[in-house]
Design an enzyme around this catalytic site. Structure first.
Site, PDB file in Angstrom:
ATOM      1  N   HIS A  79      74.718 -10.390  68.090  1.00 46.38           N
ATOM      2  CA  HIS A  79      75.837 -10.945  68.631  1.00 46.38           C
ATOM      3  C   HIS A  79      77.087 -11.143  67.473  1.00 46.38           C
ATOM      4  O   HIS A  79      76.743 -11.210  65.848  1.00 46.38           O
ATOM      5  CB  HIS A  79      75.785 -12.181  69.224  1.00 46.38           C
ATOM      6  CG  HIS A  79      75.677 -13.774  69.269  1.00 46.38           C
ATOM      7  ND1 HIS A  79      76.143 -14.409  68.357  1.00 46.38           N
ATOM      8  CD2 HIS A  79      74.409 -14.302  68.524  1.00 46.38           C
ATOM      9  CE1 HIS A  79      75.781 -14.892  67.799  1.00 46.38           C
ATOM     10  NE2 HIS A  79      74.623 -15.156  68.255  1.00 46.38           N
ATOM     11  N   ASP A  81      79.381 -12.743  67.379  1.00 45.43           N
ATOM     12  CA  ASP A  81      80.637 -13.375  67.207  1.00 45.43           C
ATOM     13  C   ASP A  81      79.938 -15.164  66.269  1.00 45.43           C
ATOM     14  O   ASP A  81      78.377 -15.054  66.436  1.00 45.43           O
ATOM     15  CB  ASP A  81      81.192 -14.889  68.220  1.00 45.43           C
ATOM     16  CG  ASP A  81      80.383 -15.010  69.200  1.00 45.43           C
ATOM     17  OD1 ASP A  81      78.882 -14.214  69.252  1.00 45.43           O
ATOM     18  OD2 ASP A  81      80.383 -15.722  70.189  1.00 45.43           O
ATOM     19  N   GLU A 176      78.435 -15.064  72.523  1.00 47.00           N
ATOM     20  CA  GLU A 176      77.037 -15.304  72.685  1.00 47.00           C
ATOM     21  C   GLU A 176      77.269 -16.718  72.710  1.00 47.00           C
ATOM     22  O   GLU A 176      76.581 -17.315  73.130  1.00 47.00           O
ATOM     23  CB  GLU A 176      76.241 -14.726  71.867  1.00 47.00           C
ATOM     24  CG  GLU A 176      74.972 -15.601  72.117  1.00 47.00           C
ATOM     25  CD  GLU A 176      74.488 -16.531  71.192  1.00 47.00           C
ATOM     26  OE1 GLU A 176      73.651 -16.819  72.093  1.00 47.00           O
ATOM     27  OE2 GLU A 176      74.781 -17.061  70.736  1.00 47.00           O
ATOM     28  N   HIS A 380      75.383 -22.737  62.954  1.00 42.40           N
ATOM     29  CA  HIS A 380      76.901 -23.599  63.779  1.00 42.40           C
ATOM     30  C   HIS A 380      77.640 -24.775  63.014  1.00 42.40           C
ATOM     31  O   HIS A 380      78.197 -25.331  62.620  1.00 42.40           O
ATOM     32  CB  HIS A 380      76.272 -23.835  64.547  1.00 42.40           C
ATOM     33  CG  HIS A 380      75.607 -22.927  66.148  1.00 42.40           C
ATOM     34  ND1 HIS A 380      75.947 -23.687  67.045  1.00 42.40           N
ATOM     35  CD2 HIS A 380      75.788 -21.432  65.800  1.00 42.40           C
ATOM     36  CE1 HIS A 380      75.491 -22.274  68.158  1.00 42.40           C
ATOM     37  NE2 HIS A 380      75.382 -21.441  67.123  1.00 42.40           N
TER      38      HIS A 380
HETATM   39 ZN   LIG Z   1      73.177 -15.958  67.770  1.00 43.36          ZN
END
Ligand SMILES: [Zn+2]
Length: 406
Positions: A79, A81, A176, A380
């Site tokens: 993905h 993003d 995603e 993240h």
């Molecule tokens: Zn991921």
């Protein structure tokens, strides 16, 4: 270009997605990376390249000319993003070469330190070259490591025509991180027998079981009266909400569960005397246990509605399902990945995902799609890191899957 060169190039694009947007891609900037990747696919000589208006990019590595028997078409997906949880703009990565097992100072002025005390996984990577942030942004290994690995594996196969292979498809999708990566994915156009997302964490990870998931909203209507005159009249919505929450087993919360244990998770509550609302997410790998959990919510609602007539309204929204039931009948997909890892000197770690993946949704759209490690950790956030050697292993695993597919 090495996998590291590619990775560093891709993380220079800010591709943070936005959960409040109503468009696809949720942020226009994801399209810029998609366009750059499209140009890269063209320069590699890939065919059937398509980039749609929603920023889904697909391309084909044609089969070796001498392939006699056609083999199944395999896809690889990552993905574009990065998480809305933290900025991915102006990422200033650092490379700690030959990591010595000590603290890594990410940012001297702000005293941000990546320490093996807090993150013992670091010690598994002593002697390797670790890519880190400067402590002010996330890194973007989730999932630009995956993109870099797929592109590098494709390049490798182009450079090594002696490795015979079937048709390979690749796809890069937006959004995603806001749960929409699979929603506009054209599985028919992708046209693969099966695929792998390169979106897992630590080297060796292989995942094909995820939660069954639902969201529940509990809406409570109270009755507000001046507290001085409330006797036998007032109904306090906030207190009923607390009663509801109290009837769910405290041991079945995310902070007390692991492995295959499911949970009820109170994600939010708001209340006045007049009205209250509880938001839950409900998770379980086991479909029967999952249904029982939803039943439990209904039973509590029914009970409290007899005590406080018609005070409570329960809304349940199904979110995603466990891909195991789709993937398991095609066990060779898993075995192929396991063998590819072993051949790359990687010990497979097969673990249930305590969450969902794009692959789960794709599996239910007809494309069985387990998830393979991309090598990054601490996704993240500012402590995200990825060892160069893990990305190199992932490249080898992709190449081996393609080699072993016969
Ligand atoms: Zn991921």
């Amino acid at each position: 270009m090495t996998v590291t060169d590619r990775f560093l190039k891709y993380i220079s694009f800010d591709t943070q997605s936005d959960e409040n947007a109503t468009t696809t891609p949720s942020t226009e900037k994801q399209m810029l990376l998609a366009q750059a990747l499209k140009a890269e696919c063209e320069s590699l000589g890939l065919t059937e390249i398509s980039l749609d208006e929603n920023a889904y990019l697909m391309a084909t590595l044609p089969p070796s000319p001498s392939t006699v028997d056609p083999v199944p078409v395999i896809g690889f997906i990552a993905h574009l993003d990065t998480s809305p949880d933290m900025s991915g703009a102006n990422v200033k990565p650092g490379i700690v070469e030959n990591y010595d097992g000590k603290n890594i100072v990410l940012n001297e002025t702000e005293n941000i330190i990546l320490s093996p005390k807090m993150f013992p996984e670091l010690l598994e990577h002593v002697g390797e070259d670790i890519i880190v942030t400067d402590g002010t942004t996330l890194l973007g290994a989730d999932d630009k490591a995956g993109i870099a690995e797929i592109m590098t594996a494709i390049q490798y196969l182009i450079n090594h025509p002696e490795i015979k292979h079937g048709k390979i498809r690749i796809a890069f999708n937006p959004d995603e991180e806001i749960g929409l990566g699979a929603s506009k994915f054209d599985v028919e156009k992708f046209s693969c027998d099966w695929a792998y997302t390169m979106d897992g964490g630590e080297v060796g990870e292989l995942e094909y079981e995820n939660f069954n998931a639902a969201a529940a909203k509990v809406k409570i209507k109270g009755l507000n009266v001046h507290p001085g005159y409330a006797k036998d009249k007032m109904r306090n919505a906030g207190l009923i909400a607390m009663q509801f929450a109290g009837m769910l087993p405290p041991q079945e919360r995310p902070e007390h569960t692991a492995g295959y244990e499911g949970f009820f998770h109170l994600t939010g509550m708001k209340s006045t005397v007049e009205e209250a609302e509880l938001s839950y997410i409900v998770r379980d790998h086991d479909a029967a246990k999952f249904e029982r959990r939803l039943k439990q919510l209904e039973e509590i609602t029914r009970y409290l509605n007899t005590v406080y007539p018609d005070a409570i309204q329960l809304e349940i929204k199904q979110q995603y399902r466990n891909m195991r039931e789709i993937v398991e009948p095609h066990k060779h997909i898993i075995d192929l990945a396991i063998n590819a890892m072993k051949e790359a000197g990687v010990t497979p770690i097969v673990r249930p995902i305590r969450g969902g993946t794009d692959g789960a949704q794709l599996s239910f759209k007809g494309l069985p799609c387990p998830n393979i490690f991309a090598g990054g950790l601490n996704f993240h956030g500012r402590y995200e890191w990825v060892p160069v050697q893990s990305m190199e292993k992932a490249v080898q695993v992709i190449v081996n899957i393609i080699k072993l597919n016969r």
